[in-house]
Design a protein around this motif. Structure first.
Motif, PDB file in Angstrom:
ATOM      1  N   GLY A  26      29.435  73.541  30.033  1.00  0.00           N
ATOM      2  CA  GLY A  26      28.860  74.664  29.558  1.00  0.00           C
ATOM      3  C   GLY A  26      27.411  74.534  28.367  1.00  0.00           C
ATOM      4  O   GLY A  26      28.028  73.281  27.326  1.00  0.00           O
ATOM      5  N   PRO A  27      27.564  75.832  27.785  1.00  0.00           N
ATOM      6  CA  PRO A  27      26.800  75.266  26.531  1.00  0.00           C
ATOM      7  C   PRO A  27      26.875  74.778  25.130  1.00  0.00           C
ATOM      8  O   PRO A  27      25.943  73.882  24.812  1.00  0.00           O
ATOM      9  N   ALA A  28      28.259  74.736  24.583  1.00  0.00           N
ATOM     10  CA  ALA A  28      28.637  73.737  24.062  1.00  0.00           C
ATOM     11  C   ALA A  28      28.209  72.653  24.361  1.00  0.00           C
ATOM     12  O   ALA A  28      26.993  70.912  23.674  1.00  0.00           O
ATOM     13  N   ASP A  29      27.888  71.918  25.568  1.00  0.00           N
ATOM     14  CA  ASP A  29      27.476  70.472  25.735  1.00  0.00           C
ATOM     15  C   ASP A  29      26.605  70.123  26.125  1.00  0.00           C
ATOM     16  O   ASP A  29      26.277  69.495  25.677  1.00  0.00           O
ATOM     17  N   ARG A  30      25.639  71.432  26.694  1.00  0.00           N
ATOM     18  CA  ARG A  30      23.800  71.490  26.944  1.00  0.00           C
ATOM     19  C   ARG A  30      23.883  70.875  25.870  1.00  0.00           C
ATOM     20  O   ARG A  30      22.412  69.682  25.107  1.00  0.00           O
ATOM     21  N   LEU A  31      23.823  72.166  24.517  1.00  0.00           N
ATOM     22  CA  LEU A  31      23.315  71.821  23.261  1.00  0.00           C
ATOM     23  C   LEU A  31      23.913  70.361  22.063  1.00  0.00           C
ATOM     24  O   LEU A  31      23.147  70.018  21.846  1.00  0.00           O
ATOM     25  N   ARG A  32      24.540  69.564  22.742  1.00  0.00           N
ATOM     26  CA  ARG A  32      25.799  68.263  22.147  1.00  0.00           C
ATOM     27  C   ARG A  32      24.399  67.166  22.918  1.00  0.00           C
ATOM     28  O   ARG A  32      24.293  66.324  21.960  1.00  0.00           O
ATOM     29  N   SER A  33      24.889  67.206  24.256  1.00  0.00           N
ATOM     30  CA  SER A  33      23.585  66.873  24.647  1.00  0.00           C
ATOM     31  C   SER A  33      22.295  66.362  23.710  1.00  0.00           C
ATOM     32  O   SER A  33      21.711  65.607  23.718  1.00  0.00           O
ATOM     33  N   ARG A  34      21.582  68.595  23.817  1.00  0.00           N
ATOM     34  CA  ARG A  34      20.228  67.697  23.207  1.00  0.00           C
ATOM     35  C   ARG A  34      19.880  67.489  22.245  1.00  0.00           C
ATOM     36  O   ARG A  34      19.329  67.237  21.827  1.00  0.00           O
ATOM     37  N   TYR A  35      21.192  67.158  21.111  1.00  0.00           N
ATOM     38  CA  TYR A  35      20.229  67.107  20.124  1.00  0.00           C
ATOM     39  C   TYR A  35      21.244  66.068  19.441  1.00  0.00           C
ATOM     40  O   TYR A  35      21.032  65.505  17.897  1.00  0.00           O
ATOM     41  N   GLY A  36      22.323  65.936  20.148  1.00  0.00           N
ATOM     42  CA  GLY A  36      22.961  64.292  20.388  1.00  0.00           C
ATOM     43  C   GLY A  36      24.109  64.432  19.311  1.00  0.00           C
ATOM     44  O   GLY A  36      25.013  63.412  18.805  1.00  0.00           O
ATOM     45  N   HIS A  37      24.644  65.318  18.958  1.00  0.00           N
ATOM     46  CA  HIS A  37      25.848  66.022  18.207  1.00  0.00           C
ATOM     47  C   HIS A  37      25.931  67.695  18.296  1.00  0.00           C
ATOM     48  O   HIS A  37      25.563  67.854  18.982  1.00  0.00           O
ATOM     49  N   PRO A  38      27.114  67.668  17.894  1.00  0.00           N
ATOM     50  CA  PRO A  38      27.655  69.543  18.020  1.00  0.00           C
ATOM     51  C   PRO A  38      26.945  69.968  16.858  1.00  0.00           C
ATOM     52  O   PRO A  38      26.437  69.421  16.145  1.00  0.00           O
ATOM     53  N   VAL A  39      26.678  71.172  17.349  1.00  0.00           N
ATOM     54  CA  VAL A  39      25.989  72.451  16.448  1.00  0.00           C
ATOM     55  C   VAL A  39      26.531  73.483  15.847  1.00  0.00           C
ATOM     56  O   VAL A  39      27.601  73.101  16.882  1.00  0.00           O
ATOM     57  N   GLY A  40      26.124  74.058  15.041  1.00  0.00           N
ATOM     58  CA  GLY A  40      27.110  75.392  14.207  1.00  0.00           C
ATOM     59  C   GLY A  40      26.870  76.775  14.805  1.00  0.00           C
ATOM     60  O   GLY A  40      26.992  77.570  14.083  1.00  0.00           O
ATOM     61  N   TRP A  41      26.123  76.452  16.249  1.00  0.00           N
ATOM     62  CA  TRP A  41      25.747  78.423  16.925  1.00  0.00           C
ATOM     63  C   TRP A  41      25.871  78.316  18.651  1.00  0.00           C
ATOM     64  O   TRP A  41      26.221  76.571  18.165  1.00  0.00           O
ATOM     65  N   GLN A  42      26.520  79.253  18.448  1.00  0.00           N
ATOM     66  CA  GLN A  42      26.175  78.945  20.243  1.00  0.00           C
ATOM     67  C   GLN A  42      25.187  79.962  20.288  1.00  0.00           C
ATOM     68  O   GLN A  42      25.375  81.005  20.199  1.00  0.00           O
ATOM     69  N   PRO A  43      24.718  79.568  22.244  1.00  0.00           N
ATOM     70  CA  PRO A  43      23.953  81.018  22.611  1.00  0.00           C
ATOM     71  C   PRO A  43      24.830  82.495  22.648  1.00  0.00           C
ATOM     72  O   PRO A  43      25.690  82.066  23.349  1.00  0.00           O
ATOM     73  N   PRO A  44      24.668  83.645  22.640  1.00  0.00           N
ATOM     74  CA  PRO A  44      25.302  84.849  22.971  1.00  0.00           C
ATOM     75  C   PRO A  44      25.245  84.243  23.949  1.00  0.00           C
ATOM     76  O   PRO A  44      26.554  85.780  24.512  1.00  0.00           O
ATOM     77  N   GLU A  45      24.744  84.434  24.466  1.00  0.00           N
ATOM     78  CA  GLU A  45      25.057  84.256  26.457  1.00  0.00           C
ATOM     79  C   GLU A  45      25.027  83.472  27.419  1.00  0.00           C
ATOM     80  O   GLU A  45      24.048  83.179  26.412  1.00  0.00           O
ATOM     81  N   TRP A  46      25.142  82.882  28.327  1.00  0.00           N
ATOM     82  CA  TRP A  46      24.873  81.256  29.362  1.00  0.00           C
ATOM     83  C   TRP A  46      24.036  81.802  30.849  1.00  0.00           C
ATOM     84  O   TRP A  46      24.855  82.921  31.065  1.00  0.00           O
TER      85      TRP A  46
END
Length: 296
Positions: A26-46
């Motif tokens: 999901g988006p959280a996994d994609r963002l974690r891979s892209r930045y190398g760590h979890p981010v503190g926000w989520q896309p409003p939709e995917w």
């Protein structure tokens, strides 16, 4: 662009767009891979487009599988659907399948660019003033705009925009690819190899093919958004700390490679005297002038 991608312990390969864990990520996994760590926000939709773009990786190993002409033409149609400054359309694309020409381009690129030889299709994106000059000649008008730097920047910008459209389209069709700044290592020789007219300038290359699923390549983390995205005003104070955070992220990413893991040292090295004069790129302005641009 000689750096080889490092494997990620958290990723498994997927064809046509990269590695980012399971296909159901999901988006959280994609963002974690892209930045190398979890981010503190989520896309409003995917959606599938965002998923494809966030799991991008460069591909340098390909299956021995032909890329059909219809697929290539579809990719180019997507490229031509990109914006172009004032509809000038001062770019073109040269698709190369000929093995001798691919070998020659690889030779120009240098020892780290041997993968060019094995790519099913090589696309060279061109800044192309041939149509504009033809029309100016017919109208008996002097194209004085070619005397100034802006038109070269317009061509380079349009080439990048169109090439990125092409790469996203290619990945959506199951292909992979990588950009090749190495084609500028000797622009004059490349123009000769490709037999380009005097008013056509090779700018950037792109490999395309069906990715080898056995290639060990992960998603390379990008700078933290806190360092990249500035809202209303540039936040210079955030830069040092975010560089430190990014250095730690990349050090982990490159942990299995016998190479300097520091992004900062790599960047400074690329801007140093040795790297600057290792190829013919420092003569690019002379080459552009030889193709009819003034760069005033």
């Amino acid at each position: 662009m000689t750096e080889q991608p490092a494997p990620s312990a958290h990723c498994t390969s997927q064809p046509g767009g990269g590695t980012a864990g399971l296909a159901s990520a999901g988006p959280a996994d994609r963002l974690r891979s892209r930045y190398g760590h979890p981010v503190g926000w989520q896309p409003p939709e995917w959606n599938d487009t965002l998923d494809l773009m966030l799991r991008h990786r460069s591909t340098r190993r390909y299956l021995d599988k032909h890329v059909p002409e219809e697929t290539l033409r579809t990719v180019i149609a997507a490229a031509q659907s990109a914006p172009t400054s004032s509809n000038q359309q001062i770019i073109s694309a040269l698709a190369i399948r000929d093995q001798a020409k691919k070998d020659a381009v690889a030779e120009i690129g240098g020892p780290f660019q041997k993968h060019i030889k094995h790519a099913p299709v090589l696309v060279i994106w061109l800044i192309d003033f041939s149509r504009a000059k033809h029309l100016a000649d017919e109208a008996q008008r002097d194209p004085v705009g070619l005397d100034y730097l802006d038109i070269a920047l317009v061509g380079a910008c349009d080439a990048g925009i169109h090439a990125q459209n092409a790469l996203v389209a290619a990945q959506s069709l199951g292909l992979g690819g990588v950009y090749l700044g190495s084609v500028r290592n000797d622009s004059e020789k490349l123009a000769e190899v490709l037999d380009l007219p005097s008013d056509v300038i090779p700018f950037v290359g792109m490999e395309l093919g069906y990715p080898d699923p056995d290639e060990e390549a992960g998603i390379k983390p990008r700078l933290p958004q806190e360092s990249f995205l500035h809202i209303d005003a540039y936040d210079a104070d955030a830069v040092p700390e975010q560089i430190r955070v990014y250095e730690e992220t990349l050090a982990e990413y490159y942990r299995d490679y016998d190479m300097d893991p520091s992004w900062g040292r790599r960047l400074v090295s690329r801007l140093g005297e040795k790297a600057t004069f290792a190829t013919q790129r420092h003569r690019l302005a002379d080459f552009l002038r030889s193709r009819g641009l003034g760069l005033k």
